[in-house]
Design an enzyme around this catalytic site. Structure first.
Site, short mmCIF file in Angstrom:
data_model
loop_
_atom_site.label_atom_id
_atom_site.label_comp_id
_atom_site.label_asym_id
_atom_site.label_seq_id
_atom_site.Cartn_x
_atom_site.Cartn_y
_atom_site.Cartn_z
N LYS A 157 0.85 -1.19 0.00
CA LYS A 157 0.00 0.00 0.00
C LYS A 157 0.89 1.23 0.00
O LYS A 157 1.74 1.39 0.87
CB LYS A 157 -0.89 0.03 1.24
CG LYS A 157 -2.14 -0.77 1.10
CD LYS A 157 -3.14 -0.34 2.17
CE LYS A 157 -4.37 -1.20 2.18
NZ LYS A 157 -5.32 -0.76 3.21
N LYS A 200 0.90 -10.19 8.99
CA LYS A 200 0.56 -9.28 7.90
C LYS A 200 0.77 -9.95 6.53
O LYS A 200 -0.07 -9.85 5.64
CB LYS A 200 1.37 -7.99 7.98
CG LYS A 200 1.11 -7.08 6.79
CD LYS A 200 1.15 -5.62 7.09
CE LYS A 200 0.56 -4.84 5.91
NZ LYS A 200 0.65 -3.40 6.05
N GLU A 216 -7.26 -5.88 -1.09
CA GLU A 216 -8.24 -5.48 -0.10
C GLU A 216 -9.68 -5.58 -0.56
O GLU A 216 -10.43 -4.61 -0.51
CB GLU A 216 -7.95 -4.05 0.39
CG GLU A 216 -8.64 -3.75 1.70
CD GLU A 216 -8.11 -2.49 2.37
OE1 GLU A 216 -7.48 -1.67 1.70
OE2 GLU A 216 -8.34 -2.36 3.58
#
Lengths: 355, 355
Positions: free
Chosen positions: A140, A224, A234
């Site tokens: 990200k 993660k 996502e």
């Protein structure tokens, strides 16, 4: 050195964790395609670590951009300086960017790598705990807009992450705490056992015991990496990583970027999420208290800033990226160690928790 | 209506070509996920076509951003106005952007869609010939930087392309010619038969005969769709689409963005590429002359601007995206109808052609 891999097919990459990694040429070379390398760092980090990184890249055509330090500079204008530098040096499509710094540097450099000539390689060299366990892993990238945090960005995976635990020695205590907010988050969303371990080892973490920190970073990255591998873009479970973040972003925007550290806002956000979860009958009051104790134990705030009105927070939360078709969705806790994404709460319950 | 598909797996999308498409609700609805739609257009196009597009989207939450018209506005600052509008209206991740205009609007809107909240949907509604045959197909989006054209951008495919040929009726003659440069390009790089057809039908194209234009658009999109499907991210054959573009970008930057239209610069660039190809012994002088006739027949310039020095052009070409490891690569012609990417020419030959 501990090494784990984020499994994303052709975009898979290693995360190296340990001492004396920053200046190890062997960790960089396999990931540098061409000869042009641009190190992007900031005024605080440059005097400490720019030289050892430059030395590790000896023999390559290395240049650097030094940006001002702080979340308040995560803007379109400051971002453009990276392109100014790349174009002044005529960097080509096979160049490599290196993000040397915390989350702000990582996000801006990664986003510049995503967009320079429609995409070039980059390597993350995170120098804060927050960046080592969170922002440098998962692809990200992005910038802030005056109307909201991280509203402009891209998914762009690094070629490698080099997390040198020695850099945590120079980290201000407040930033160490901010990083621990994200470490705790991994326990809250998916790993009750890790949460227990953190509860037992908080003193060691706060006093920066190297082995304790290394274990915490490794376990955080493992959780993660697993979630990112499940859901790179996502559309599902990755949203769980936003526990505390919708509250947290509203706090950061409300008080002005840079006033509260991201991790501080997330810490307070986790407490607010726990309180709302309790109102829904999912958590007991004892669990909410345990949440507060864990967050406070890491030196973090446990509620919204006194001077940020609940109405203003509600307003800011309404522009969050997690709003879908006008419906606010939040990450809440079914129990400590199990998070869910839900819009199944009423506005009154939320307003009550914020008040 | 003619419909073809760009085959890109889960990112495949239709291109609709024909008359009276702009105001057809059925062409938009299958591609709008949520209810929020932002039309991005410019001051020239808005008075002509904004209302019919709005009507086609009746019942949805539709807003618009009207940007100034021209390549000179393809900047980071103007681009940011799209985010201002999206955030002022609290647009969510399931919103859809519509690019209503020429190549500049398409590139900026597509890039905003690529980056808003790390990626939302968009639909291309190209209103110029150039955009209908080139920029709206293939997912290349981006912005200019003072140091180079399209240096900041992303690959982001539209959900659909709606090319209404009626919009070409209001196009200035100079822009029609600019579009024909790209149409001719497809013939030069891969389709000798199409090049013959274009030679025979240039009068019909220049006088805007609807059927002749529709065929030219369809064949152009077919060639482009085929090449994009082969190589979405430009690691191989897609680079052929840059015939004339390295020369062209240098001209555009050299004279200042907006002085020469992109297609005009590409037309001149194709002639320069042909001349260099002849120096390498690949084309005959007769073929170079035929190239000039075709380009001039479409109302386009056949050489560099008189006031742009060859040395300055060489300098500008050196910062092009097609420079790999310091080596300038160009698209040249093995024959009329077959292009190759090569760095196999000497600097003197290039300098001679520019002089």
């Amino acid at each position: 050195m501990r090494t784990l891999t984020v499994e994303l097919g052709t975009r898979s990459y290693p995360i190296h964790i340990g001492s004396s990694l920053l200046n190890d040429p062997d960790l960089y070379r396999p990931h540098v395609r061409g000869s042009q390398v641009m190190i992007v760092t900031n005024e605080t980090v440059a005097p400490l670590y720019l030289e050892p990184v430059r030395q590790a890249l000896d023999g390559l055509h290395v240049r650097e951009v030094i940006l001002p330090d702080g979340e308040v500079y995560k803007t379109l204008e400051v971002w453009n300086r990276i392109f100014d530098a790349l174009l002044a040096e005529r960097f080509a499509r096979d160049c490599t960017l290196i993000a040397l710094g915390g989350g702000v540097i990582g996000d801006m450099t990664g986003f510049a790598a995503a967009c320079y000539q429609r995409g070039v390689d980059f390597i993350q060299v995170p120098t804060t705990l927050l960046a080592q366990v969170d922002s440098s892993v998962g692809g990200k990238t992005g910038l802030n807009h005056p109307a909201g945090k991280n509203m402009i960005g891209a998914f762009h995976q690094p070629r490698a992450v080099i997390a040198d635990t020695d850099t945590l020695g120079t980290l201000p205590q407040r930033e160490l705490s901010a990083g621990l907010a994200e470490v705790l988050k991994y326990g809250f969303i998916r790993d009750a056992e890790f949460l227990d371990w953190l509860e037992c080892h908080m003193t060691g973490l706060m006093s920066r015991d190297p082995d304790t920190l290394a274990h915490a970073i490794q376990r955080s990255c493992e959780v993660k990496a697993q979630i990112v591998a499940e859901d790179e873009f996502e559309s599902g479970s990755r949203a769980l990583l936003n526990l505390g973040h919708t509250f947290g972003h509203a706090i950061e925007t409300g008080v002005g970027y840079g006033e509260w550290l991201h991790g501080e806002a997330v810490g307070a956000g986790i407490c607010l999420a726990a309180a709302l979860s309790a109102r829904l009958g999912w958590l007991t009051e004892a669990e909410v208290e345990r949440t507060h104790r864990l967050i406070a134990g890491a030196g973090l705030p446990t509620g919204r800033p006194a001077d940020l009105a609940p109405e203003r927070m509600l307003e800011l939360m309404a522009v969050d990226k997690k709003v879908l078709a006008g419906q606010l969705r939040l990450v809440l806790l079914k129990q400590l160690g199990e998070a869910v994404v839900t819009s199944d709460f009423d506005r009154d319950a939320l307003a009550h928790v914020l008040a």
